[in-house]
Design a protein around this motif. Structure first.
Motif, short mmCIF file in Angstrom:
data_model
loop_
_atom_site.label_atom_id
_atom_site.label_comp_id
_atom_site.label_asym_id
_atom_site.label_seq_id
_atom_site.Cartn_x
_atom_site.Cartn_y
_atom_site.Cartn_z
N ALA A 140 0.84 -1.20 0.00
CA ALA A 140 0.00 0.00 0.00
C ALA A 140 0.87 1.25 0.00
O ALA A 140 1.90 1.32 0.66
N SER A 141 0.44 2.23 -0.75
CA SER A 141 1.16 3.49 -0.83
C SER A 141 0.85 4.36 0.38
O SER A 141 -0.28 4.43 0.83
N LEU A 142 1.87 5.02 0.90
CA LEU A 142 1.69 5.93 2.03
C LEU A 142 1.46 7.37 1.60
O LEU A 142 1.17 8.22 2.43
N GLY A 143 1.63 7.68 0.31
CA GLY A 143 1.41 9.04 -0.18
C GLY A 143 2.35 10.06 0.43
O GLY A 143 1.97 11.19 0.68
N LYS A 144 3.61 9.66 0.69
CA LYS A 144 4.57 10.54 1.35
C LYS A 144 5.67 11.02 0.41
O LYS A 144 6.75 11.38 0.85
N VAL A 145 5.39 11.04 -0.89
CA VAL A 145 6.41 11.48 -1.84
C VAL A 145 5.73 12.27 -2.96
O VAL A 145 4.60 11.98 -3.34
N SER A 174 13.13 17.38 1.60
CA SER A 174 12.13 16.91 2.53
C SER A 174 11.45 18.04 3.26
O SER A 174 11.97 19.15 3.36
N THR A 175 10.26 17.73 3.75
CA THR A 175 9.53 18.63 4.63
C THR A 175 9.12 17.80 5.84
O THR A 175 8.74 16.63 5.72
N ILE A 176 9.18 18.40 6.99
CA ILE A 176 8.80 17.71 8.23
C ILE A 176 7.28 17.79 8.38
O ILE A 176 6.68 18.85 8.22
N CYS A 177 6.68 16.66 8.68
CA CYS A 177 5.23 16.59 8.88
C CYS A 177 4.92 16.87 10.35
O CYS A 177 5.76 16.68 11.22
N ALA A 178 3.70 17.26 10.59
CA ALA A 178 3.27 17.44 11.97
C ALA A 178 3.20 16.09 12.65
O ALA A 178 2.72 15.12 12.08
N VAL A 179 3.73 16.01 13.85
CA VAL A 179 3.70 14.77 14.62
C VAL A 179 2.54 14.87 15.59
O VAL A 179 2.51 15.78 16.44
N PRO A 180 1.56 13.95 15.49
CA PRO A 180 0.42 14.04 16.41
C PRO A 180 0.87 13.76 17.85
O PRO A 180 1.73 12.92 18.08
N PRO A 181 0.30 14.49 18.81
CA PRO A 181 0.66 14.26 20.20
C PRO A 181 0.13 12.89 20.65
O PRO A 181 -0.87 12.40 20.12
N PRO A 182 0.81 12.28 21.61
CA PRO A 182 0.31 10.98 22.10
C PRO A 182 -1.06 11.16 22.74
O PRO A 182 -1.33 12.18 23.37
N ASN A 219 11.37 -5.95 3.47
CA ASN A 219 11.37 -4.85 4.43
C ASN A 219 11.33 -3.48 3.79
O ASN A 219 11.49 -2.48 4.49
N ASP A 220 11.10 -3.42 2.48
CA ASP A 220 10.99 -2.12 1.82
C ASP A 220 9.57 -1.58 2.00
O ASP A 220 8.60 -2.34 2.01
N VAL A 221 9.46 -0.26 2.15
CA VAL A 221 8.19 0.42 2.35
C VAL A 221 7.89 1.25 1.11
O VAL A 221 8.76 1.97 0.62
N ARG A 222 6.67 1.16 0.62
CA ARG A 222 6.25 1.95 -0.54
C ARG A 222 5.78 3.32 -0.05
O ARG A 222 4.72 3.45 0.57
N LEU A 223 6.59 4.34 -0.33
CA LEU A 223 6.27 5.70 0.12
C LEU A 223 5.13 6.32 -0.67
O LEU A 223 4.37 7.13 -0.15
N GLY A 224 5.04 6.00 -1.95
CA GLY A 224 4.04 6.60 -2.82
C GLY A 224 4.44 6.42 -4.25
O GLY A 224 5.25 5.55 -4.58
N GLU A 225 3.88 7.26 -5.11
CA GLU A 225 4.16 7.20 -6.53
C GLU A 225 4.38 8.60 -7.07
O GLU A 225 3.83 9.56 -6.57
N ILE A 226 5.17 8.65 -8.13
CA ILE A 226 5.30 9.85 -8.94
C ILE A 226 4.71 9.45 -10.28
O ILE A 226 5.31 8.67 -11.02
N GLY A 227 3.51 9.90 -10.55
CA GLY A 227 2.77 9.40 -11.72
C GLY A 227 2.50 7.92 -11.48
O GLY A 227 1.92 7.55 -10.46
#
Length: 121
Positions: free
Chosen positions: A4-9, A109-117, A56-64
């Motif tokens: 599954a894509s994480l949409g992080k790229v 890169s851009t830093i994403c907001a980290v949700p509080p615990p 162990n590879d993670v799918r960050l997302g897609e470019i096109g």
């Protein structure tokens, strides 16, 4: 491996143009975000049919239609970061398809907001 894509790229228009040029020459490709010593942290571009995605590879997302992967250990360090694939002048990674084109892919890169615990209440 969950594919599954994480949409992080995402990519800049310049990166999309270079990617289109490479696909026209080589057919479908994929990116694997390098964390290695030799090529720094460059996004490496490989022929899709010739690169084995690891368990162990993670799918960050897609470019096109081009998938972008990262190792799980590197993802753990960068999980609160969105990656932007860009292009700069220079030589690509030794085995990357951008090598020899006098421009190469670069990850920003851009830093994403980290949700509080959650407090559990």
């Amino acid at each position: 491996m969950d594919n599954a894509s994480l949409g992080k790229v995402s990519a800049t228009p310049e990166a999309e143009a270079l990617l289109a040029e490479i696909i026209a020459d080589h057919g479908p490709v994929l990116f694997h975000q390098s964390g290695g010593c030799c090529d720094g942290s460059s996004p490496m571009c490989y022929p899709r049919a010739e690169f084995m995605i690891g368990d162990n590879d993670v799918r960050l997302g897609e470019i096109g239609d081009t998938p972008v992967y990262i190792s799980a250990s590197q993802f753990e360090a960068w999980k609160h970061t969105d990656l932007i694939i860009d292009v700069v002048k220079g030589r690509g990674g030794m085995f990357s398809l951008d090598n020899g084109r006098e421009k190469r892919f670069l990850t920003r890169s851009t830093i994403c907001a980290v949700p509080p615990p959650s407090s559990g209440n």
